[in-house]
Design a protein around this motif. Sequence first.
Motif, PDB file in Angstrom:
ATOM      1  N   TYR A 394      -5.467   2.895   3.851  1.00  0.00           N
ATOM      2  CA  TYR A 394      -4.049   2.551   3.944  1.00  0.00           C
ATOM      3  C   TYR A 394      -3.916   1.028   3.986  1.00  0.00           C
ATOM      4  CZ  TYR A 394      -3.343   7.463   5.067  1.00  0.00           C
ATOM      5  OH  TYR A 394      -3.322   8.833   5.021  1.00  0.00           O
ATOM      6  N   ALA A 395      -3.110   0.491   3.085  1.00  0.00           N
ATOM      7  CA  ALA A 395      -3.026  -0.967   2.964  1.00  0.00           C
ATOM      8  C   ALA A 395      -1.594  -1.426   2.734  1.00  0.00           C
ATOM      9  CB  ALA A 395      -3.919  -1.459   1.829  1.00  0.00           C
ATOM     10  N   ILE A 396      -1.294  -2.587   3.294  1.00  0.00           N
ATOM     11  CA  ILE A 396      -0.041  -3.280   2.994  1.00  0.00           C
ATOM     12  C   ILE A 396      -0.205  -3.972   1.646  1.00  0.00           C
ATOM     13  CG2 ILE A 396       1.520  -5.120   3.746  1.00  0.00           C
ATOM     14  CD1 ILE A 396       0.556  -4.570   6.618  1.00  0.00           C
ATOM     15  N   ASN A 397       0.834  -3.888   0.799  1.00  0.00           N
ATOM     16  CA  ASN A 397       0.740  -4.436  -0.562  1.00  0.00           C
ATOM     17  C   ASN A 397      -0.520  -3.880  -1.237  1.00  0.00           C
ATOM     18  OD1 ASN A 397       3.066  -6.006  -0.068  1.00  0.00           O
ATOM     19  ND2 ASN A 397       1.821  -7.660   0.795  1.00  0.00           N
ATOM     20  N   ALA A 398      -0.606  -2.574  -1.271  1.00  0.00           N
ATOM     21  CA  ALA A 398      -1.826  -1.856  -1.663  1.00  0.00           C
ATOM     22  C   ALA A 398      -2.291  -2.215  -3.065  1.00  0.00           C
ATOM     23  CB  ALA A 398      -1.590  -0.353  -1.560  1.00  0.00           C
ATOM     24  N   LEU A 399      -3.609  -2.258  -3.210  1.00  0.00           N
ATOM     25  CA  LEU A 399      -4.267  -2.440  -4.491  1.00  0.00           C
ATOM     26  C   LEU A 399      -4.570  -1.069  -5.086  1.00  0.00           C
ATOM     27  CD1 LEU A 399      -6.735  -5.291  -3.454  1.00  0.00           C
ATOM     28  CD2 LEU A 399      -4.527  -5.523  -4.631  1.00  0.00           C
ATOM     29  N   PRO A 400      -4.956  -1.003  -6.362  1.00  0.00           N
ATOM     30  CA  PRO A 400      -5.297   0.304  -6.956  1.00  0.00           C
ATOM     31  C   PRO A 400      -6.356   1.036  -6.139  1.00  0.00           C
ATOM     32  CG  PRO A 400      -5.110  -1.351  -8.665  1.00  0.00           C
ATOM     33  CD  PRO A 400      -4.998  -2.092  -7.362  1.00  0.00           C
ATOM     34  N   GLY A 401      -6.126   2.313  -5.896  1.00  0.00           N
ATOM     35  CA  GLY A 401      -7.056   3.117  -5.109  1.00  0.00           C
ATOM     36  C   GLY A 401      -6.718   3.153  -3.636  1.00  0.00           C
ATOM     37  N   GLN A 402      -5.780   2.321  -3.200  1.00  0.00           N
ATOM     38  CA  GLN A 402      -5.358   2.306  -1.800  1.00  0.00           C
ATOM     39  C   GLN A 402      -4.023   3.021  -1.646  1.00  0.00           C
ATOM     40  OE1 GLN A 402      -5.272  -1.941  -1.049  1.00  0.00           O
ATOM     41  NE2 GLN A 402      -7.424  -1.974  -0.417  1.00  0.00           N
ATOM     42  N   ILE A 403      -3.768   3.528  -0.424  1.00  0.00           N
ATOM     43  CA  ILE A 403      -2.512   4.216  -0.132  1.00  0.00           C
ATOM     44  C   ILE A 403      -1.519   3.204   0.426  1.00  0.00           C
ATOM     45  CG2 ILE A 403      -1.413   6.012   1.252  1.00  0.00           C
ATOM     46  CD1 ILE A 403      -4.072   7.505   1.233  1.00  0.00           C
ATOM     47  N   VAL A 404      -0.324   3.196  -0.116  1.00  0.00           N
ATOM     48  CA  VAL A 404       0.694   2.222   0.272  1.00  0.00           C
ATOM     49  C   VAL A 404       1.178   2.479   1.695  1.00  0.00           C
ATOM     50  CG1 VAL A 404       2.995   1.329  -0.216  1.00  0.00           C
ATOM     51  CG2 VAL A 404       1.445   1.889  -2.096  1.00  0.00           C
ATOM     52  N   VAL A 405       1.170   1.440   2.519  1.00  0.00           N
ATOM     53  CA  VAL A 405       1.774   1.506   3.852  1.00  0.00           C
ATOM     54  C   VAL A 405       3.239   1.119   3.707  1.00  0.00           C
ATOM     55  CG1 VAL A 405       1.805   0.502   6.156  1.00  0.00           C
ATOM     56  CG2 VAL A 405      -0.376   1.010   5.053  1.00  0.00           C
ATOM     57  N   PRO A 406       4.168   2.002   4.044  1.00  0.00           N
ATOM     58  CA  PRO A 406       5.594   1.701   3.851  1.00  0.00           C
ATOM     59  C   PRO A 406       6.130   0.757   4.926  1.00  0.00           C
ATOM     60  CG  PRO A 406       5.333   3.860   4.828  1.00  0.00           C
ATOM     61  CD  PRO A 406       3.944   3.358   4.548  1.00  0.00           C
ATOM     62  N   PHE A 407       7.266   0.140   4.614  1.00  0.00           N
ATOM     63  CA  PHE A 407       7.956  -0.766   5.525  1.00  0.00           C
ATOM     64  C   PHE A 407       9.337  -0.223   5.835  1.00  0.00           C
ATOM     65  CE2 PHE A 407       4.588  -3.568   4.727  1.00  0.00           C
ATOM     66  CZ  PHE A 407       4.708  -4.730   5.492  1.00  0.00           C
ATOM     67  N   ASN A 408       9.799  -0.544   7.028  1.00  0.00           N
ATOM     68  CA  ASN A 408      11.183  -0.314   7.422  1.00  0.00           C
ATOM     69  C   ASN A 408      11.785  -1.683   7.671  1.00  0.00           C
ATOM     70  OD1 ASN A 408      13.638   0.449   8.498  1.00  0.00           O
ATOM     71  ND2 ASN A 408      12.788   1.150  10.464  1.00  0.00           N
ATOM     72  N   ILE A 466       5.511  -7.572  17.684  1.00  0.00           N
ATOM     73  CA  ILE A 466       6.530  -6.738  18.325  1.00  0.00           C
ATOM     74  C   ILE A 466       6.255  -5.291  17.921  1.00  0.00           C
ATOM     75  CG2 ILE A 466       8.995  -6.329  18.667  1.00  0.00           C
ATOM     76  CD1 ILE A 466       8.277  -9.093  19.457  1.00  0.00           C
ATOM     77  N   LYS A 467       6.331  -4.374  18.868  1.00  0.00           N
ATOM     78  CA  LYS A 467       6.160  -2.956  18.539  1.00  0.00           C
ATOM     79  C   LYS A 467       7.364  -2.182  19.075  1.00  0.00           C
ATOM     80  CE  LYS A 467       3.385  -2.028  22.704  1.00  0.00           C
ATOM     81  NZ  LYS A 467       2.066  -1.598  23.213  1.00  0.00           N
ATOM     82  N   ARG A 468       7.581  -1.006  18.496  1.00  0.00           N
ATOM     83  CA  ARG A 468       8.684  -0.168  18.961  1.00  0.00           C
ATOM     84  C   ARG A 468       8.491   1.251  18.464  1.00  0.00           C
ATOM     85  NH1 ARG A 468      13.965  -1.849  15.203  1.00  0.00           N
ATOM     86  NH2 ARG A 468      13.239  -0.862  13.277  1.00  0.00           N
ATOM     87  N   GLN A 469       9.211   2.178  19.075  1.00  0.00           N
ATOM     88  CA  GLN A 469       9.318   3.525  18.526  1.00  0.00           C
ATOM     89  C   GLN A 469      10.084   3.412  17.207  1.00  0.00           C
ATOM     90  OE1 GLN A 469      11.266   5.928  21.458  1.00  0.00           O
ATOM     91  NE2 GLN A 469       9.783   5.437  23.065  1.00  0.00           N
ATOM     92  N   ALA A 470       9.649   4.129  16.209  1.00  0.00           N
ATOM     93  CA  ALA A 470      10.216   3.981  14.870  1.00  0.00           C
ATOM     94  C   ALA A 470      11.739   4.064  14.891  1.00  0.00           C
ATOM     95  CB  ALA A 470       9.648   5.049  13.934  1.00  0.00           C
ATOM     96  N   GLY A 471      12.377   2.993  14.422  1.00  0.00           N
ATOM     97  CA  GLY A 471      13.826   2.954  14.314  1.00  0.00           C
ATOM     98  C   GLY A 471      14.579   2.771  15.606  1.00  0.00           C
TER      99      GLY A 471
END
Length: 618
Positions: A394-408, A466-471
């Motif tokens: 899982y990667a931010i700004n994923a390269l080929p073969g990696q799973i995209v990490v989404p953003f909120n 900073i961390k939080r419960q999603a949303g």
Amino acid sequence: MKYVLRGRLHATICDDRQLPLSRTMVRLYRFEAKDSTQLVAAQAKEAFQFLEEKDIKAKEKRLIAEATTDAQGNYSFDIDGDKKKYKGEAVEFDVFYPEIPDYGQGDTDKPRNYKSFQATLDVMQPRWRETNEGLLAQWNYTLSRKWWCAILRRLDIWVICGTLLDCESQQPQAGVEVIAMDDDVISDDQLGTAITDASGRFCIFYRSKDFKKTFLSPFINIETPIFPLGNGPDIYFKFALGGSIFHEEDPSEARKPGRENVDNCLCVRLCIEGGQSEPISSFFHIGDHRRYHIVLNINPADGRTANKVDASWNEQAFYSTLALLGTLEKTLNGQPMEYKFQYSELASPADPIPVNPAAWTDVVKADIADGTIIGFTPKFLLTPPPPHYDPDIYAINALPGQIVVPFNGNWVIVPQTAQFFTGRLINLISGKLASGNIDMSALLPGNSTTTVAPLQKNRYFSLRMIKRQAGNAASETVAGTSRPIAIFNTIYQHVPQGGSWAPGAVSHESGAATLDLQELADAGGCSNIADSITVKYTAANPNLGGVSLNFSGPGATNNFDPIVFPTPGEEAHGTSNYIGNFGDLENCAYEIRLGAELKLTNGEDQHDGIWDRVLFCR
């Protein structure tokens, strides 16, 4: 006759550390002795003793003078000898407590049933000397820990003094907020806080009511458990920077010998190791290889790295892409978690870290390097044979073969897959925060770069997670704040290279390094050199390390006039003559190379440095 007795009062607490007896009433009494034998006996024994109200009243007729110490514990008695019938004889020196002074605890309320008391510190014969204004004597006194703590006990003042070190390097940790906690059955009480000084030392003052809080406080205060009465607090510590806790001891430390049911004076020696006892989902380190702790390994004076056992890893500013590391859990309070990073620029690394949210800027997706792996899920495949390991990455700004990490928005959404093992938090492109270009095409070797442009400087940024419960904005919490770190990404363009031998220029450098030989500049770049070598050199970067000249060829030695640093740590420039033996140089080709160390790190390695060279024949 006028008599003036001056001095300073201190008390010893821990490791011979002395604290001033500030804002304390002091009294001077005539010592009544029938002969010198009694004076000698009084001076030879421990003169300290407590005096109650009737004892104080009994001494009234012998009172010569009284005063109040200042914040540093200084006092001064001005005595009219004629009026007080004093002729310079021996005196008793007392401290008087009609009120509760503020020794650092802030709260000056009197304990229940408090009665004024006094303590005789010593009996002494002032050593008077004549001055234009009368007779003057000096007397400084340091109260022992035993009696100082006894006085504080009667005042209901409690104190914890200690030193904070890095466990690995044993270097003192300055500027860290130490928070003393009382581990309690009902709820843990915060006793007080203090900021460590340059030596890592701190003292926390508090009152008994700070650890005797109950659900009925402030109406009923008592240390829990209720029995037996008179218990002291059970101490453990937390550590913070800019109001954000970055490390804390396990509360079980409070149940160990020396920390449980402590007296009103406690001495401790604490150390923090960045990789141990870290709370979950927090930001702790910069760099995967060197792992600079965001507090312990950052010098608060200049924002550069510090306190690593390997000395070559210290005194570095940051540049390029930085791996921001920590620990990461999938959930927060049982709910899916998301996190983001922010930065705040400060004019100086000594400036306080902002607490106003408006002073912080979000790290956006474009500020994070492509292919930043934040975690993986292990996976074994049976086909095609043989069985092999092929994890989901899982990667931010994923390269080929990696799973995209989404953003909120700017929040990184933590994957909720089973068996998720975390990697980096983000790879921050620090050039997005601080960058620039400077044209050096007009620079002449030997001159200062200020003839072309101002000296370049580091910029300073504090980073935080900073961390939080999603949303859930209400659940947002700071999860690690760095000290201000020095960052330098300015690029020097068109730096002259090759001197008169092979004139050219180099761009995209992290500093300037250029040299020429005066002999070639005067006679032409392909001329032979006969009997002198005059090097003109310039090296610049705000994190400039060593600068050197290396002479190579048959018979050559590195004997040059010393390199001059008109601006130490930022720039070296001038002229250096070869002072070796010309008779040892053969008729051959030679190289003189200028090397400049740049104290820059990406958290993994140090910058390779920059250089220039000139070749010539003899």
